[in-house]
Motif scaffolding. Structure first.
Motif, PDB file in Angstrom:
ATOM      1  N   LEU A  81       0.816  -1.217   0.000  1.00 31.73           N
ATOM      2  CA  LEU A  81       0.000   0.000   0.000  1.00 31.73           C
ATOM      3  C   LEU A  81       0.852   1.270   0.000  1.00 31.73           C
ATOM      4  O   LEU A  81       0.471   2.274  -0.592  1.00 31.73           O
ATOM      5  N   LEU A  82       1.999   1.231   0.662  1.00 25.07           N
ATOM      6  CA  LEU A  82       2.878   2.401   0.720  1.00 25.07           C
ATOM      7  C   LEU A  82       3.360   2.822  -0.665  1.00 25.07           C
ATOM      8  O   LEU A  82       3.615   3.998  -0.912  1.00 25.07           O
ATOM      9  N   LEU A  83       3.482   1.865  -1.548  1.00 27.48           N
ATOM     10  CA  LEU A  83       4.051   2.128  -2.866  1.00 27.48           C
ATOM     11  C   LEU A  83       3.129   2.971  -3.753  1.00 27.48           C
ATOM     12  O   LEU A  83       3.577   3.530  -4.750  1.00 27.48           O
ATOM     13  N   TRP A  84       1.866   3.077  -3.373  1.00 32.83           N
ATOM     14  CA  TRP A  84       0.896   3.766  -4.219  1.00 32.83           C
ATOM     15  C   TRP A  84       0.862   5.278  -4.018  1.00 32.83           C
ATOM     16  O   TRP A  84       0.167   5.992  -4.755  1.00 32.83           O
ATOM     17  N   TYR A  85       1.614   5.814  -3.081  1.00 28.67           N
ATOM     18  CA  TYR A  85       1.595   7.262  -2.860  1.00 28.67           C
ATOM     19  C   TYR A  85       2.046   8.056  -4.096  1.00 28.67           C
ATOM     20  O   TYR A  85       1.384   9.042  -4.462  1.00 28.67           O
ATOM     21  N   PRO A  86       3.140   7.682  -4.774  1.00 28.65           N
ATOM     22  CA  PRO A  86       3.517   8.445  -5.982  1.00 28.65           C
ATOM     23  C   PRO A  86       2.431   8.418  -7.071  1.00 28.65           C
ATOM     24  O   PRO A  86       2.291   9.379  -7.831  1.00 28.65           O
ATOM     25  N   VAL A  87       1.677   7.344  -7.123  1.00 29.06           N
ATOM     26  CA  VAL A  87       0.553   7.280  -8.077  1.00 29.06           C
ATOM     27  C   VAL A  87      -0.487   8.333  -7.682  1.00 29.06           C
ATOM     28  O   VAL A  87      -1.002   9.058  -8.542  1.00 29.06           O
ATOM     29  N   ALA A  88      -0.768   8.433  -6.387  1.00 33.57           N
ATOM     30  CA  ALA A  88      -1.724   9.438  -5.899  1.00 33.57           C
ATOM     31  C   ALA A  88      -1.235  10.843  -6.215  1.00 33.57           C
ATOM     32  O   ALA A  88      -2.018  11.705  -6.630  1.00 33.57           O
ATOM     33  N   VAL A  89       0.061  11.081  -6.058  1.00 28.07           N
ATOM     34  CA  VAL A  89       0.627  12.404  -6.353  1.00 28.07           C
ATOM     35  C   VAL A  89       0.422  12.740  -7.826  1.00 28.07           C
ATOM     36  O   VAL A  89      -0.048  13.836  -8.168  1.00 28.07           O
ATOM     37  N   SER A  90       0.772  11.815  -8.709  1.00 28.65           N
ATOM     38  CA  SER A  90       0.606  12.071 -10.145  1.00 28.65           C
ATOM     39  C   SER A  90      -0.857  12.303 -10.497  1.00 28.65           C
ATOM     40  O   SER A  90      -1.173  13.187 -11.300  1.00 28.65           O
ATOM     41  N   LEU A  91      -1.747  11.532  -9.906  1.00 28.15           N
ATOM     42  CA  LEU A  91      -3.175  11.685 -10.189  1.00 28.15           C
ATOM     43  C   LEU A  91      -3.694  13.044  -9.726  1.00 28.15           C
ATOM     44  O   LEU A  91      -4.391  13.744 -10.475  1.00 28.15           O
ATOM     45  N   VAL A  92      -3.344  13.430  -8.508  1.00 29.04           N
ATOM     46  CA  VAL A  92      -3.807  14.727  -7.988  1.00 29.04           C
ATOM     47  C   VAL A  92      -3.236  15.880  -8.823  1.00 29.04           C
ATOM     48  O   VAL A  92      -3.952  16.829  -9.157  1.00 29.04           O
ATOM     49  N   MET A  93      -1.966  15.779  -9.189  1.00 30.31           N
ATOM     50  CA  MET A  93      -1.359  16.848  -9.995  1.00 30.31           C
ATOM     51  C   MET A  93      -1.975  16.885 -11.395  1.00 30.31           C
ATOM     52  O   MET A  93      -2.186  17.965 -11.953  1.00 30.31           O
ATOM     53  N   LEU A  94      -2.279  15.727 -11.962  1.00 28.67           N
ATOM     54  CA  LEU A  94      -2.945  15.688 -13.267  1.00 28.67           C
ATOM     55  C   LEU A  94      -4.316  16.356 -13.167  1.00 28.67           C
ATOM     56  O   LEU A  94      -4.688  17.149 -14.033  1.00 28.67           O
ATOM     57  N   LEU A  95      -5.062  16.044 -12.112  1.00 29.05           N
ATOM     58  CA  LEU A  95      -6.368  16.667 -11.926  1.00 29.05           C
ATOM     59  C   LEU A  95      -6.247  18.180 -11.728  1.00 29.05           C
ATOM     60  O   LEU A  95      -7.064  18.949 -12.249  1.00 29.05           O
ATOM     61  N   LEU A  96      -5.223  18.594 -10.998  1.00 32.25           N
ATOM     62  CA  LEU A  96      -5.004  20.022 -10.745  1.00 32.25           C
ATOM     63  C   LEU A  96      -4.669  20.765 -12.042  1.00 32.25           C
ATOM     64  O   LEU A  96      -5.306  21.757 -12.389  1.00 32.25           O
ATOM     65  N   PHE A  97      -3.670  20.261 -12.766  1.00 29.93           N
ATOM     66  CA  PHE A  97      -3.259  20.921 -14.006  1.00 29.93           C
ATOM     67  C   PHE A  97      -4.317  20.736 -15.099  1.00 29.93           C
ATOM     68  O   PHE A  97      -4.661  21.690 -15.790  1.00 29.93           O
ATOM     69  N   GLY A  98      -4.813  19.496 -15.248  1.00 31.44           N
ATOM     70  CA  GLY A  98      -5.793  19.220 -16.291  1.00 31.44           C
ATOM     71  C   GLY A  98      -7.100  19.948 -16.064  1.00 31.44           C
ATOM     72  O   GLY A  98      -7.693  20.482 -17.006  1.00 31.44           O
ATOM     73  N   GLY A  99      -7.539  19.990 -14.819  1.00 30.74           N
ATOM     74  CA  GLY A  99      -8.774  20.711 -14.506  1.00 30.74           C
ATOM     75  C   GLY A  99      -8.672  22.187 -14.826  1.00 30.74           C
ATOM     76  O   GLY A  99      -9.653  22.809 -15.258  1.00 30.74           O
ATOM     77  N   SER A 100      -7.484  22.736 -14.671  1.00 34.37           N
ATOM     78  CA  SER A 100      -7.320  24.168 -14.947  1.00 34.37           C
ATOM     79  C   SER A 100      -7.429  24.480 -16.433  1.00 34.37           C
ATOM     80  O   SER A 100      -7.692  25.618 -16.811  1.00 34.37           O
ATOM     81  N   LEU A 101      -7.239  23.478 -17.285  1.00 27.22           N
ATOM     82  CA  LEU A 101      -7.380  23.711 -18.728  1.00 27.22           C
ATOM     83  C   LEU A 101      -8.830  24.002 -19.109  1.00 27.22           C
ATOM     84  O   LEU A 101      -9.096  24.556 -20.177  1.00 27.22           O
ATOM     85  N   PHE A 102      -9.764  23.633 -18.249  1.00 20.40           N
ATOM     86  CA  PHE A 102     -11.171  23.876 -18.515  1.00 20.40           C
ATOM     87  C   PHE A 102     -11.661  25.165 -17.844  1.00 20.40           C
ATOM     88  O   PHE A 102     -12.852  25.469 -17.881  1.00 20.40           O
TER      89      PHE A 102
END
Length: 187
Positions: A81-102
């Motif tokens: 479970l610990l290994l999934w934190y970088p995946v969460a970081v990439s997902l949140v940053m994608l949502l942050l940057f991608g959401g701003s495109l709209f």
């Protein structure tokens, strides 16, 4: 001294995360590091919870996600479970940057306007393109992070999430900065 530590702590946790996870997972006698990591994430959350802005909200969400992953890993004795934190970081940053495109102003444009409030139309187009490039980076980085989690190879996971992804982020930031300076020089 304490306010400085609270500002530096999030960055230190982020940089040290892959290596601390590697230690906690590869050395059973260091299992006590996992609740300590959860505590550090909760301190990080506490330190930024009064702040406002998109990055602050993303940081709060990631701090809570990190603490939850640590606690679940410790209680369930599932270090995977610990290994999934970088995946969460990439997902949140994608949502942050991608959401701003709209929105009316992409994230990179907002950041650029902090230094230069009056941007030319060409600069506005440039910031939109850079925001899109960051989105592609987060898709790629998150995909490789998922692959390292699923592969179950702790050395590959640590190499990617502890070094290569940071190097690629640095190259992307430096390249964008150099190109921006070059474009400014021609304008």
């Amino acid at each position: 001294m304490m306010p400085l530590l609270m500002r530096i702590l999030p960055w230190l946790i982020t940089l040290a995360w892959p290596f601390l996870v590697w230690l906690a997972v590869s050395r059973p006698q260091l299992h006590w590091l996992i609740p300590l990591l959860a505590l550090l994430f909760l301190l990080r959350w506490r330190g930024i919870r009064g702040s406002s802005g998109a990055f602050s909200r993303a940081g709060q969400l990631l701090a809570l996600a990190g603490a939850a992953l640590c606690l679940a890993s410790f209680l369930l004795r599932s270090h995977q479970l610990l290994l999934w934190y970088p995946v969460a970081v990439s997902l949140v940053m994608l949502l942050l940057f991608g959401g701003s495109l709209f929105s009316s102003m992409p994230l990179v444009e907002r950041l650029a306007r902090l230094r230069e409030p009056q941007l030319s139309p060409a600069a506005v187009r440039w910031t939109r393109r850079v925001t899109q490039i960051w989105c592609l980076f987060f898709v790629f980085n998150g995909s490789v992070a998922i692959a390292t989690c699923l592969a179950g190879n702790l050395h590959w996971w640590t190499l990617w999430n502890g070094m290569i992804s940071y190097l690629l982020m640095g190259v992307l930031m430096a390249s964008e900065w150099l190109l921006r300076q070059r474009i400014r020089g021609h304008a």
